[in-house]
Scaffold this motif. Structure first.
Motif, PDB file in Angstrom:
ATOM      1  N   GLU A 144      76.633  81.274  17.024  1.00  0.00           N
ATOM      2  CA  GLU A 144      76.266  81.868  15.739  1.00  0.00           C
ATOM      3  C   GLU A 144      74.788  81.649  15.436  1.00  0.00           C
ATOM      4  O   GLU A 144      74.089  82.569  14.980  1.00  0.00           O
ATOM      5  CB  GLU A 144      77.134  81.267  14.637  1.00  0.00           C
ATOM      6  CG  GLU A 144      78.611  81.607  14.786  1.00  0.00           C
ATOM      7  CD  GLU A 144      79.464  80.984  13.693  1.00  0.00           C
ATOM      8  OE1 GLU A 144      78.878  80.321  12.808  1.00  0.00           O
ATOM      9  OE2 GLU A 144      80.694  81.144  13.737  1.00  0.00           O
ATOM     10  N   GLU A 145      74.293  80.438  15.696  1.00  0.00           N
ATOM     11  CA  GLU A 145      72.905  80.120  15.368  1.00  0.00           C
ATOM     12  C   GLU A 145      71.905  80.928  16.198  1.00  0.00           C
ATOM     13  O   GLU A 145      70.840  81.321  15.703  1.00  0.00           O
ATOM     14  CB  GLU A 145      72.658  78.623  15.580  1.00  0.00           C
ATOM     15  CG  GLU A 145      73.371  77.738  14.572  1.00  0.00           C
ATOM     16  CD  GLU A 145      73.158  76.258  14.863  1.00  0.00           C
ATOM     17  OE1 GLU A 145      72.562  75.951  15.927  1.00  0.00           O
ATOM     18  OE2 GLU A 145      73.576  75.420  14.041  1.00  0.00           O
ATOM     19  N   LYS A 146      72.228  81.159  17.459  1.00  0.00           N
ATOM     20  CA  LYS A 146      71.326  81.889  18.344  1.00  0.00           C
ATOM     21  C   LYS A 146      71.415  83.409  18.148  1.00  0.00           C
ATOM     22  O   LYS A 146      70.686  84.170  18.787  1.00  0.00           O
ATOM     23  CB  LYS A 146      71.635  81.555  19.811  1.00  0.00           C
ATOM     24  CG  LYS A 146      71.456  80.089  20.178  1.00  0.00           C
ATOM     25  CD  LYS A 146      70.011  79.658  20.092  1.00  0.00           C
ATOM     26  CE  LYS A 146      69.847  78.204  20.541  1.00  0.00           C
ATOM     27  NZ  LYS A 146      68.437  77.749  20.440  1.00  0.00           N
ATOM     28  N   GLY A 147      72.306  83.843  17.268  1.00  0.00           N
ATOM     29  CA  GLY A 147      72.414  85.270  16.976  1.00  0.00           C
ATOM     30  C   GLY A 147      73.305  86.050  17.916  1.00  0.00           C
ATOM     31  O   GLY A 147      73.360  87.282  17.847  1.00  0.00           O
ATOM     32  N   CYS A 148      74.024  85.352  18.804  1.00  0.00           N
ATOM     33  CA  CYS A 148      74.905  86.051  19.752  1.00  0.00           C
ATOM     34  C   CYS A 148      75.984  86.856  19.018  1.00  0.00           C
ATOM     35  O   CYS A 148      76.343  87.958  19.435  1.00  0.00           O
ATOM     36  CB  CYS A 148      75.569  85.061  20.700  1.00  0.00           C
ATOM     37  SG  CYS A 148      74.438  83.960  21.571  1.00  0.00           S
ATOM     38  N   ILE A 149      76.480  86.287  17.915  1.00  0.00           N
ATOM     39  CA  ILE A 149      77.572  86.907  17.175  1.00  0.00           C
ATOM     40  C   ILE A 149      77.154  88.238  16.545  1.00  0.00           C
ATOM     41  O   ILE A 149      78.002  89.091  16.226  1.00  0.00           O
ATOM     42  CB  ILE A 149      78.096  85.937  16.077  1.00  0.00           C
ATOM     43  CG1 ILE A 149      79.443  86.405  15.523  1.00  0.00           C
ATOM     44  CG2 ILE A 149      77.063  85.782  14.981  1.00  0.00           C
ATOM     45  CD1 ILE A 149      80.568  86.343  16.496  1.00  0.00           C
ATOM     46  N   SER A 150      75.861  88.450  16.380  1.00  0.00           N
ATOM     47  CA  SER A 150      75.405  89.712  15.783  1.00  0.00           C
ATOM     48  C   SER A 150      75.579  90.886  16.744  1.00  0.00           C
ATOM     49  O   SER A 150      75.628  92.044  16.312  1.00  0.00           O
ATOM     50  CB  SER A 150      73.935  89.601  15.367  1.00  0.00           C
ATOM     51  OG  SER A 150      73.110  89.385  16.498  1.00  0.00           O
ATOM     52  N   CYS A 151      75.667  90.594  18.041  1.00  0.00           N
ATOM     53  CA  CYS A 151      75.855  91.657  19.043  1.00  0.00           C
ATOM     54  C   CYS A 151      77.240  91.609  19.679  1.00  0.00           C
ATOM     55  O   CYS A 151      77.866  92.645  19.893  1.00  0.00           O
ATOM     56  CB  CYS A 151      74.798  91.540  20.139  1.00  0.00           C
ATOM     57  SG  CYS A 151      73.095  91.731  19.575  1.00  0.00           S
ATOM     58  N   HIS A 152      77.703  90.400  19.999  1.00  0.00           N
ATOM     59  CA  HIS A 152      78.969  90.222  20.692  1.00  0.00           C
ATOM     60  C   HIS A 152      80.093  89.899  19.720  1.00  0.00           C
ATOM     61  O   HIS A 152      79.992  88.942  18.938  1.00  0.00           O
ATOM     62  CB  HIS A 152      78.883  89.077  21.709  1.00  0.00           C
ATOM     63  CG  HIS A 152      77.943  89.332  22.843  1.00  0.00           C
ATOM     64  ND1 HIS A 152      78.284  90.084  23.943  1.00  0.00           N
ATOM     65  CD2 HIS A 152      76.672  88.915  23.049  1.00  0.00           C
ATOM     66  CE1 HIS A 152      77.273  90.118  24.783  1.00  0.00           C
ATOM     67  NE2 HIS A 152      76.274  89.413  24.268  1.00  0.00           N
ATOM     68  N   ALA A 153      81.190  90.652  19.774  1.00  0.00           N
ATOM     69  CA  ALA A 153      82.394  90.299  19.030  1.00  0.00           C
ATOM     70  C   ALA A 153      83.225  89.344  19.880  1.00  0.00           C
ATOM     71  O   ALA A 153      83.165  89.378  21.117  1.00  0.00           O
ATOM     72  CB  ALA A 153      83.209  91.544  18.708  1.00  0.00           C
ATOM     73  N   VAL A 154      83.987  88.475  19.236  1.00  0.00           N
ATOM     74  CA  VAL A 154      84.849  87.541  19.961  1.00  0.00           C
ATOM     75  C   VAL A 154      86.316  87.766  19.605  1.00  0.00           C
ATOM     76  O   VAL A 154      87.164  86.926  19.877  1.00  0.00           O
ATOM     77  CB  VAL A 154      84.447  86.075  19.681  1.00  0.00           C
ATOM     78  CG1 VAL A 154      83.082  85.774  20.279  1.00  0.00           C
ATOM     79  CG2 VAL A 154      84.459  85.779  18.188  1.00  0.00           C
TER      80      VAL A 154
END
Length: 368
Positions: free
Chosen positions: A279-289
């Motif tokens: 979340e902190e690195k911004g991965c969640i803004s592109c990748h859904a889990v």
């Protein structure tokens, strides 16, 4: 003389290599080992057209040899002129009718197969229920694939799951900010472009097709079939693969149920640390889990990772293990040049790589 021998040796070597390479192929990645109804039709048409060409070549060769031998120049007969056939109506009719008949022999099955393969009315049937026909929206991106089961709200990437022994329908499009791709599962059939100016939601310029996966031959092929991009699309075109898992309808229904009720769970302290970094690195803004991704298609700019821990590959090209995940996170450009993940997040240290790897390996379908 020595130069001639060298040339003949090279020609012989290349001829032998051609024969050897012609035998290369695997049942999950070969058009010559069909494993579905569409692939069967396409294979039969290839065989038919090849047989026609071989017959034509054989007849022409025989006529050529006969003419060369029969009418060769002989000593003492230099001034003899053979009987001329110009204007012979019988011969002209023969060599006009025979090509027409050959074309008809090829045209009838080709046209019949074309109309059969173009029958995708089930997609547009407003009375269709999800269980009546499986429809998958395929979106091609640089350099990965997304598969959306719109009737169920399930989204996956890189690995397509389909039921066997029934038609599976596909809507095809490319990310509108990128280039054209082509959807192809060699042993099952197809190869159709995914257009950049298409829109599945609006139904504009969307290519549609259907495929059928044979259960018996799916078992013979192994766990997966392989799909590829068949349109040169950039530096990593050759690495734009996806896997296809063909299972029974009961197994497919169970898989859909699990996907609809799945959730991402970090079970260890290291995985929880990785989840926080995600979340902190911004991965969640592109990748859904989660496979129940309700974002519009335009917002899904990176592969869905809901089933990442269960996949057979990392980024479609690396073996699925912790080392591959670490290597990919550390330098994705080294494995898929020009991919959009390169440079989108800060460099990670070893501790962060370990945490993210632990979290990603734990992303599996787990029911509530």
């Amino acid at each position: 003389m020595r130069k001639r021998l060298t040339k003949w040796r090279l020609l012989s070597l290349f001829a032998a290599l051609t024969l050897v390479l012609a035998g290369c192929g695997e049942p999950f990645l070969s058009t010559l080992q069909p494993a579905g109804e569409v692939a069967d039709m396409q294979y039969d048409l290839m065989v038919l057209s090849t047989l026609i060409m071989v017959v034509v070549i054989a007849v022409v060769t025989v006529i050529f040899i006969y003419v060369v031998v029969k009418f060769r120049r002989r000593k003492g007969e230099e001034n003899n002129i053979p009987v001329q056939v110009e204007g012979n109506h019988k011969l002209e009719i023969i060599w006009t009718v025979i090509p027409i008949l050959l074309l008809l022999v090829l045209t009838v099955p080709v046209v019949s197969a074309t109309f059969k393969l173009a029958d995708v009315d089930a997609i547009e049937d407003k009375n269709r229920k999800p269980e009546d026909a499986i429809v998958v929206n395929v979106r091609a991106n640089l350099y990965w694939w997304e598969f959306e089961y719109a009737d169920y709200g399930v989204v996956t990437s890189q690995e397509l799951v389909v039921p066997t022994d029934e038609k599976v329908y596909f809507n095809l499009e490319s990310n509108q900010d990128e280039v054209k791709h082509s959807f192809w599962i060699p042993s099952i059939g197809g190869k159709m472009d995914t257009n950049v100016d298409s829109n599945i939601e609006k139904g504009t310029n969307v290519n549609q097709m259907w495929l059928k996966f044979d259960s018996k031959r799916a078992d013979q092929a192994g766990e997966y079939f392989y799909g590829k991009c068949a349109e040169l699309c950039g530096p990593s075109h050759a690495l734009m693969d996806f896997k296809v898992k063909a299972i029974s309808r009961d197994e497919f229904d169970q898989w859909i149920s699990e996907m609809e009720n799945s959730k991402a769970v970090a079970t260890t302290d290291l995985a929880k640390q990785g989840e926080q970094l995600f979340e902190e690195k911004g991965c969640i803004s592109c990748h859904a889990v989660t496979p129940m991704d309700e974002r519009p298609a335009a917002a899904r700019t990176a592969p869905n990772l809901a089933t990442f821990g269960e996949r057979s590959t990392v980024a479609g090209v690396l073996k699925h293990n912790e080392e591959s995940i670490r290597n990919w996170l550390k330098d994705p450009e080294a494995y898929k040049p020009a991919n959009k993940m390169t440079g989108t997040y800060p460099k990670l240290n070893d501790e962060e790589l370990d945490a993210l790897t632990e979290y990603l390996m734990g992303l599996k379908v787990t029911s509530n």
